[in-house]
Design a protein around this motif. Structure first.
Motif, PDB file in Angstrom:
ATOM      1  N   LEU A 181      -7.048 -58.731 -42.463  1.00 53.24           N
ATOM      2  CA  LEU A 181      -7.705 -60.253 -41.737  1.00 53.24           C
ATOM      3  C   LEU A 181      -7.133 -60.307 -40.514  1.00 53.24           C
ATOM      4  N   ALA A 182      -7.724 -61.224 -39.559  1.00 54.51           N
ATOM      5  CA  ALA A 182      -7.031 -61.791 -38.479  1.00 54.51           C
ATOM      6  C   ALA A 182      -7.416 -63.444 -38.508  1.00 54.51           C
ATOM      7  N   TRP A 183      -6.724 -64.063 -38.820  1.00 53.53           N
ATOM      8  CA  TRP A 183      -6.620 -65.640 -38.797  1.00 53.53           C
ATOM      9  C   TRP A 183      -6.022 -66.195 -37.483  1.00 53.53           C
ATOM     10  N   LYS A 184      -6.864 -67.652 -37.590  1.00 50.98           N
ATOM     11  CA  LYS A 184      -5.927 -68.862 -37.220  1.00 50.98           C
ATOM     12  C   LYS A 184      -5.003 -69.406 -38.384  1.00 50.98           C
ATOM     13  N   SER A 185      -3.946 -70.250 -37.596  1.00 51.97           N
ATOM     14  CA  SER A 185      -3.097 -71.215 -38.307  1.00 51.97           C
ATOM     15  C   SER A 185      -2.801 -71.961 -37.763  1.00 51.97           C
ATOM     16  N   VAL A 186      -2.812 -73.017 -38.785  1.00 50.48           N
ATOM     17  CA  VAL A 186      -2.682 -74.928 -38.572  1.00 50.48           C
ATOM     18  C   VAL A 186      -0.954 -75.226 -39.372  1.00 50.48           C
ATOM     19  N   ILE A 187      -0.177 -75.073 -38.994  1.00 47.83           N
ATOM     20  CA  ILE A 187       0.391 -75.449 -38.957  1.00 47.83           C
ATOM     21  C   ILE A 187      -0.090 -77.573 -39.911  1.00 47.83           C
ATOM     22  N   ILE A 188       1.065 -78.089 -41.133  1.00 47.75           N
ATOM     23  CA  ILE A 188       0.377 -79.156 -41.860  1.00 47.75           C
ATOM     24  C   ILE A 188       1.376 -80.002 -42.001  1.00 47.75           C
ATOM     25  N   PRO A 189       1.517 -81.930 -42.091  1.00 51.02           N
ATOM     26  CA  PRO A 189       2.627 -81.838 -43.169  1.00 51.02           C
ATOM     27  C   PRO A 189       3.254 -81.531 -44.420  1.00 51.02           C
ATOM     28  N   ALA A 190       4.456 -81.200 -44.108  1.00 53.65           N
ATOM     29  CA  ALA A 190       4.600 -81.328 -45.996  1.00 53.65           C
ATOM     30  C   ALA A 190       4.257 -82.127 -46.367  1.00 53.65           C
ATOM     31  N   ILE A 191       4.370 -83.479 -46.596  1.00 54.54           N
ATOM     32  CA  ILE A 191       4.419 -84.260 -47.628  1.00 54.54           C
ATOM     33  C   ILE A 191       3.934 -85.072 -47.087  1.00 54.54           C
ATOM     34  N   MET A 192       3.051 -86.481 -47.394  1.00 57.02           N
ATOM     35  CA  MET A 192       1.940 -87.654 -47.124  1.00 57.02           C
ATOM     36  C   MET A 192       2.619 -88.257 -45.974  1.00 57.02           C
ATOM     37  N   PRO A 193       1.664 -88.719 -44.772  1.00 63.42           N
ATOM     38  CA  PRO A 193       0.286 -88.750 -44.324  1.00 63.42           C
ATOM     39  C   PRO A 193       0.030 -87.454 -44.010  1.00 63.42           C
ATOM     40  N   LYS A 194      -1.158 -86.783 -43.921  1.00 61.88           N
ATOM     41  CA  LYS A 194      -1.994 -86.069 -43.530  1.00 61.88           C
ATOM     42  C   LYS A 194      -3.127 -86.320 -42.878  1.00 61.88           C
ATOM     43  N   PRO A 195      -2.944 -87.225 -42.449  1.00 61.88           N
ATOM     44  CA  PRO A 195      -4.840 -87.806 -41.599  1.00 61.88           C
ATOM     45  C   PRO A 195      -5.638 -86.685 -41.263  1.00 61.88           C
ATOM     46  N   ASP A 196      -5.225 -85.579 -40.716  1.00 59.59           N
ATOM     47  CA  ASP A 196      -6.092 -84.134 -39.846  1.00 59.59           C
ATOM     48  C   ASP A 196      -6.116 -83.551 -41.854  1.00 59.59           C
ATOM     49  N   VAL A 197      -5.826 -83.365 -42.388  1.00 60.50           N
ATOM     50  CA  VAL A 197      -6.190 -82.893 -43.666  1.00 60.50           C
ATOM     51  C   VAL A 197      -7.464 -83.534 -44.569  1.00 60.50           C
TER      52      VAL A 197
ATOM     53  N   SER B  65      20.711 -77.274 -51.460  1.00 60.75           N
ATOM     54  CA  SER B  65      20.494 -76.214 -49.706  1.00 60.75           C
ATOM     55  C   SER B  65      18.971 -76.364 -49.148  1.00 60.75           C
ATOM     56  N   MET B  66      18.388 -76.815 -50.425  1.00 57.66           N
ATOM     57  CA  MET B  66      16.994 -76.676 -49.109  1.00 57.66           C
ATOM     58  C   MET B  66      16.820 -77.634 -47.795  1.00 57.66           C
ATOM     59  N   PHE B  67      18.051 -78.971 -48.309  1.00 58.70           N
ATOM     60  CA  PHE B  67      17.841 -79.908 -47.173  1.00 58.70           C
ATOM     61  C   PHE B  67      18.628 -79.676 -46.474  1.00 58.70           C
ATOM     62  N   GLU B  68      19.502 -78.662 -46.295  1.00 59.81           N
ATOM     63  CA  GLU B  68      21.326 -78.835 -45.971  1.00 59.81           C
ATOM     64  C   GLU B  68      20.825 -79.168 -44.133  1.00 59.81           C
ATOM     65  N   GLY B  69      21.522 -79.806 -44.080  1.00 50.08           N
ATOM     66  CA  GLY B  69      21.839 -80.358 -41.997  1.00 50.08           C
ATOM     67  C   GLY B  69      20.504 -80.828 -41.794  1.00 50.08           C
ATOM     68  N   ALA B  70      19.410 -81.409 -43.102  1.00 48.44           N
ATOM     69  CA  ALA B  70      17.896 -82.445 -42.905  1.00 48.44           C
ATOM     70  C   ALA B  70      19.201 -84.135 -42.770  1.00 48.44           C
ATOM     71  N   PRO B  71      18.394 -84.925 -42.679  1.00 47.31           N
ATOM     72  CA  PRO B  71      19.065 -85.733 -42.176  1.00 47.31           C
ATOM     73  C   PRO B  71      18.237 -86.483 -44.163  1.00 47.31           C
ATOM     74  N   PRO B  72      19.283 -87.326 -44.746  1.00 53.35           N
ATOM     75  CA  PRO B  72      19.190 -88.227 -46.039  1.00 53.35           C
ATOM     76  C   PRO B  72      18.395 -88.335 -46.261  1.00 53.35           C
ATOM     77  N   GLU B  73      16.892 -89.275 -45.390  1.00 49.20           N
ATOM     78  CA  GLU B  73      15.994 -89.480 -45.388  1.00 49.20           C
ATOM     79  C   GLU B  73      14.507 -88.909 -45.251  1.00 49.20           C
ATOM     80  N   ALA B  74      15.128 -87.817 -44.951  1.00 54.79           N
ATOM     81  CA  ALA B  74      14.075 -85.877 -45.509  1.00 54.79           C
ATOM     82  C   ALA B  74      14.091 -86.156 -46.652  1.00 54.79           C
ATOM     83  N   ALA B  75      15.184 -85.635 -47.311  1.00 55.70           N
ATOM     84  CA  ALA B  75      15.293 -85.309 -48.616  1.00 55.70           C
ATOM     85  C   ALA B  75      15.066 -86.126 -49.703  1.00 55.70           C
ATOM     86  N   LYS B  76      14.929 -87.905 -49.683  1.00 54.36           N
ATOM     87  CA  LYS B  76      14.466 -88.768 -50.309  1.00 54.36           C
ATOM     88  C   LYS B  76      13.057 -88.706 -50.022  1.00 54.36           C
TER      89      LYS B  76
END
Length: 312
Positions: free
Chosen positions: A27-43, A118-129
């Protein structure tokens, strides 16, 4: 066919489940990338409050929960089937187990300190928090497995999956079904998102070979779409387009036309409010109006969701 718009993000395991189903059904589909965490106003403009990932938009119809999305995609393209004739019930039961029991054991194992680092390697500390705080809010009140218990359970479940694969390529036979897609995505997260934790898969080589067969299905043909364009597509659809099942199964004493709320039973209990316009054997449908998205029908599966009359 109206465009199939999947709202997802690349590292979401349940999104990987649906992406593979779309590929399997070509099935052909359209891809909308959404944030992984809140806030998500468009969602929230489309769902009214539901914030779990992914959800599927077809015009002004929004389908929440990957189990319901699979049912919808099956209706749109019945072959190849996700629900083999001889195993309709079994495939759904195994999928429900995989999406709940297997998933939570796998994630409790995956996201113990070594995996999370490992998941947050290279990301700023606030991202994991921020991610941790977001998921803690979503799982408030849930009982979480401790890492040692999760590892033991995950190993047992992998052995059980290996047993199901004895003498066949997929869990219930020679072709994948909904059970395969549901069982695959927690293991995919282990292998691809936190590979530092992937040694647990080495004891079951038949499972690894099955995972390679599942990955080879791919995601099919898709194009990128912005959230703004998706919301405009909803508004321009001039109301929901999918015909509603007129069968009414009343288990709550709440008549159609009532103002109600729907929320997940456990994880991600944010509510969606609207007018109850359908309550069938398998799903609820709420009609709601958003200033940007217009009139939207938001669909939920019955299993795993709680319907309540809105507070007066």
């Amino acid at each position: 066919m109206t465009d199939l718009i999947l709202h997802h993000y690349p590292t979401s395991p349940f999104s990987e489940k649906v992406r593979l189903v779309l590929g399997y059904k070509q099935l052909a589909w359209k891809s909308v990338i959404i944030p992984a965490i809140m806030p998500k106003p468009d969602v929230v403009a489309l769902t009214g409050g539901y914030r779990k990932t992914p959800f599927l938009q077809v015009g002004a119809d929004v389908y929440c929960d990957s189990a319901l999305i699979c049912e919808v995609l099956e209706q749109l393209r019945p072959t190849p089937t996700l629900y083999p004739e001889d195993d309709k019930g079994l495939s759904r039961i195994v999928a429900q187990w995989a999406d709940s029991t297997l998933f939570w054991a796998a994630m409790a194992y995956n996201l113990q300190p070594k995996g999370a680092a490992s998941m947050f390697e290279g990301a700023p500390p606030e991202a994991a928090k921020a991610f941790g705080a977001d998921r803690a809010a979503m799982s408030s009140g849930m009982t979480r497995l401790r890492p040692g218990d999760a590892a033991a359970a995950y190993k047992s479940y992998l052995r059980r999956i290996a047993s199901m694969l004895e003498g066949q390529d997929f869990l219930l036979g020679s072709a994948p079904c909904v059970a395969d897609f549901a069982a695959y995505h927690p293991l995919w997260f282990t292998a691809k998102r936190v590979p530092v934790m992937a040694d647990i898969l080495n004891a079951t080589p038949s499972v690894q070979a099955w995972m390679a067969r599942m990955a080879a299905i791919g995601h099919g043909s898709f194009e990128k779409l912005s959230a703004t364009e998706a919301i405009a597509a909803c508004a321009n659809a001039a109301g929901a387009t999918a015909p509603l099942d007129t069968y009414f199964q009343d288990e709550h004493g709440i008549p159609l036309g009532s103002e109600v709320t729907i929320a997940a039973e456990t994880f991600g209990q944010e509510t969606t409010a609207g007018t109850l316009v359908a309550a069938t054997r398998t799903r609820f449908t709420l009609k709601r109006v958003d200033e940007r998205a217009g009139t939207v029908h938001v669909h939920f599966p019955r299993i795993g969701y709680v319907l309540k009359a809105a507070q007066a």
